[in-house]
Design a protein around this motif. Sequence first.
Motif, PDB file in Angstrom:
ATOM      1  N   ALA A 122       0.897  -1.411   0.246  1.00 53.64           N
ATOM      2  CA  ALA A 122      -0.075   0.413  -0.258  1.00 53.64           C
ATOM      3  C   ALA A 122       0.587   1.092  -0.170  1.00 53.64           C
ATOM      4  N   PHE A 123       1.786   1.541   0.882  1.00 58.05           N
ATOM      5  CA  PHE A 123       2.840   2.369   0.842  1.00 58.05           C
ATOM      6  C   PHE A 123       3.744   2.353   0.038  1.00 58.05           C
ATOM      7  N   GLU A 124       4.641   1.465  -0.674  1.00 56.60           N
ATOM      8  CA  GLU A 124       5.562   1.519  -1.070  1.00 56.60           C
ATOM      9  C   GLU A 124       5.133   1.093  -2.185  1.00 56.60           C
ATOM     10  N   GLU A 125       3.828   0.478  -3.483  1.00 59.15           N
ATOM     11  CA  GLU A 125       4.016   0.082  -4.641  1.00 59.15           C
ATOM     12  C   GLU A 125       2.379   1.022  -4.891  1.00 59.15           C
ATOM     13  N   PHE A 126       1.736   1.471  -4.183  1.00 54.39           N
ATOM     14  CA  PHE A 126       0.703   2.219  -4.241  1.00 54.39           C
ATOM     15  C   PHE A 126       0.310   3.941  -3.726  1.00 54.39           C
ATOM     16  N   GLY A 127       1.681   3.955  -3.332  1.00 53.65           N
ATOM     17  CA  GLY A 127       2.192   5.351  -2.917  1.00 53.65           C
ATOM     18  C   GLY A 127       0.817   5.987  -1.837  1.00 53.65           C
ATOM     19  N   CYS A 128       0.075   4.809  -1.099  1.00 56.10           N
ATOM     20  CA  CYS A 128      -1.253   5.305  -0.527  1.00 56.10           C
ATOM     21  C   CYS A 128      -0.349   6.466   0.894  1.00 56.10           C
ATOM     22  N   ILE A 129      -1.232   7.650   1.209  1.00 51.47           N
ATOM     23  CA  ILE A 129      -1.032   9.022   2.331  1.00 51.47           C
ATOM     24  C   ILE A 129      -1.134   8.047   4.036  1.00 51.47           C
ATOM     25  N   ALA A 130      -2.456   7.285   3.339  1.00 49.02           N
ATOM     26  CA  ALA A 130      -2.674   6.635   4.860  1.00 49.02           C
ATOM     27  C   ALA A 130      -3.527   5.175   4.680  1.00 49.02           C
ATOM     28  N   VAL A 131      -3.537   4.551   5.113  1.00 49.22           N
ATOM     29  CA  VAL A 131      -3.906   2.911   5.036  1.00 49.22           C
ATOM     30  C   VAL A 131      -4.518   3.407   6.640  1.00 49.22           C
ATOM     31  N   GLU A 132      -6.062   2.384   6.491  1.00 48.55           N
ATOM     32  CA  GLU A 132      -7.294   2.731   7.317  1.00 48.55           C
ATOM     33  C   GLU A 132      -7.445   1.170   8.580  1.00 48.55           C
ATOM     34  N   PHE A 133      -7.775   0.782   9.028  1.00 48.97           N
ATOM     35  CA  PHE A 133      -8.636   0.351   9.521  1.00 48.97           C
ATOM     36  C   PHE A 133      -9.560  -0.548  10.418  1.00 48.97           C
ATOM     37  N   ARG A 134     -10.455  -0.435  10.711  1.00 55.44           N
ATOM     38  CA  ARG A 134     -11.975  -0.975  11.223  1.00 55.44           C
ATOM     39  C   ARG A 134     -12.553  -1.973  12.114  1.00 55.44           C
ATOM     40  N   THR A 135     -12.799  -2.259  12.915  1.00 57.84           N
ATOM     41  CA  THR A 135     -13.374  -2.908  13.777  1.00 57.84           C
ATOM     42  C   THR A 135     -14.437  -2.711  14.733  1.00 57.84           C
ATOM     43  N   ASP A 136     -15.288  -3.725  14.775  1.00 51.35           N
ATOM     44  CA  ASP A 136     -15.789  -3.867  15.774  1.00 51.35           C
ATOM     45  C   ASP A 136     -16.061  -3.105  17.323  1.00 51.35           C
ATOM     46  N   GLY A 150       0.821  -1.490  15.116  1.00 51.90           N
ATOM     47  CA  GLY A 150       1.160  -0.001  15.762  1.00 51.90           C
ATOM     48  C   GLY A 150       0.435   1.749  14.905  1.00 51.90           C
ATOM     49  N   ALA A 151      -0.400   0.827  14.384  1.00 52.18           N
ATOM     50  CA  ALA A 151      -2.118   2.109  14.891  1.00 52.18           C
ATOM     51  C   ALA A 151      -2.504   2.518  14.423  1.00 52.18           C
ATOM     52  N   LYS A 152      -3.091   3.878  15.299  1.00 48.68           N
ATOM     53  CA  LYS A 152      -3.416   4.186  15.841  1.00 48.68           C
ATOM     54  C   LYS A 152      -5.087   4.693  16.030  1.00 48.68           C
ATOM     55  N   ARG A 153      -5.079   5.500  17.127  1.00 44.08           N
ATOM     56  CA  ARG A 153      -7.070   5.271  16.831  1.00 44.08           C
ATOM     57  C   ARG A 153      -7.247   6.983  16.701  1.00 44.08           C
ATOM     58  N   ASP A 154      -8.208   6.740  15.674  1.00 43.10           N
ATOM     59  CA  ASP A 154      -8.160   8.326  15.558  1.00 43.10           C
ATOM     60  C   ASP A 154      -9.909   8.200  16.010  1.00 43.10           C
ATOM     61  N   ALA A 155     -10.988   7.308  15.633  1.00 40.14           N
ATOM     62  CA  ALA A 155     -12.166   7.711  16.172  1.00 40.14           C
ATOM     63  C   ALA A 155     -13.031   6.105  16.600  1.00 40.14           C
ATOM     64  N   ILE A 168     -27.118  -2.783  15.336  1.00 40.03           N
ATOM     65  CA  ILE A 168     -26.294  -1.565  15.030  1.00 40.03           C
ATOM     66  C   ILE A 168     -24.854  -1.312  15.680  1.00 40.03           C
ATOM     67  N   ARG A 169     -24.111  -1.571  14.746  1.00 39.39           N
ATOM     68  CA  ARG A 169     -22.428  -1.767  14.998  1.00 39.39           C
ATOM     69  C   ARG A 169     -21.804   0.071  15.306  1.00 39.39           C
ATOM     70  N   ASP A 170     -21.298   0.017  16.569  1.00 35.13           N
ATOM     71  CA  ASP A 170     -20.922   1.428  16.621  1.00 35.13           C
ATOM     72  C   ASP A 170     -19.170   0.912  15.764  1.00 35.13           C
ATOM     73  N   THR A 171     -18.521   1.294  15.406  1.00 41.66           N
ATOM     74  CA  THR A 171     -16.956   1.013  14.489  1.00 41.66           C
ATOM     75  C   THR A 171     -15.633   1.605  15.232  1.00 41.66           C
ATOM     76  N   VAL A 172     -14.884   1.097  15.556  1.00 41.97           N
ATOM     77  CA  VAL A 172     -13.657   1.506  16.199  1.00 41.97           C
ATOM     78  C   VAL A 172     -12.595   1.949  14.872  1.00 41.97           C
ATOM     79  N   VAL A 173     -12.449   3.317  14.750  1.00 43.26           N
ATOM     80  CA  VAL A 173     -11.252   3.164  13.263  1.00 43.26           C
ATOM     81  C   VAL A 173     -10.015   3.895  13.600  1.00 43.26           C
ATOM     82  N   TYR A 174      -8.837   2.911  13.045  1.00 39.40           N
ATOM     83  CA  TYR A 174      -7.805   3.502  13.183  1.00 39.40           C
ATOM     84  C   TYR A 174      -6.787   3.836  11.891  1.00 39.40           C
ATOM     85  N   SER A 175      -5.851   4.314  11.848  1.00 40.30           N
ATOM     86  CA  SER A 175      -5.175   4.328  10.644  1.00 40.30           C
ATOM     87  C   SER A 175      -3.125   4.332  10.859  1.00 40.30           C
TER      88      SER A 175
END
Length: 197
Positions: A122-136, A150-155, A168-175
């Motif tokens: 994602a970072f080295e080939e796609f050139g992403c500026i951010a990669v996200e993870f989401r979970t219940d 090493g991901a940080k919790r965003d919201a 109804i799910r609450d979603t925890v977002v990291y990046s």
Amino acid sequence: MHCKPMTLKGKHVTLEALEQHHLADIQNAAADGELWKLFFTSVPPPDNTQNWLNIALEMQQQQKAVPFVVRENATGQIVGATRYCNMDINNKRLEIGYTWYAQRVQRSPVNTECKLLLLGHAFEEFGCIAVEFRTDWFNRRSQAAIERLGAKRDAVLRNHMILPDGRIRDTVVYSILNSEWAGVKKNLQYMQTKYEA
């Protein structure tokens, strides 16, 4: 960044493009621990695996995802699944999600190496500026695993999704940001060394 099938190969695992012929292997991997019984996961139950597979392939056709099966190199067995999803080409962002593993390979080098391969591409080939993870919100094990990467919790997105069972799910977002990748990569490589014989 593109949504074409690809293969990412590591020492312990190979991430292969998900295809129709993987159906039985996916069912076998999910059966190890009856993972679909964990209400907060996206693991397909045996009677719904074909639908799960169809949706994953449809997401790829719509240029929204790149789904993979996880093959354990030592045994040649499929031991899980993961995918790039919510791919935002214009903003150079994507999510790594829909990840699950057979019970026998949990707390093994499998997840660490999968994330090293996926994040590296994602970072080295796609050139992403951010990669996200989401979970219940209720999936504490997943949250701990994401934080170990090493991901940080965003919201926490409250009342984020209405699930098929009506919950109804609450979603925890990291990046992880591209500026953090060098440190995260070094940490993941260090984590891998504890599995080396």
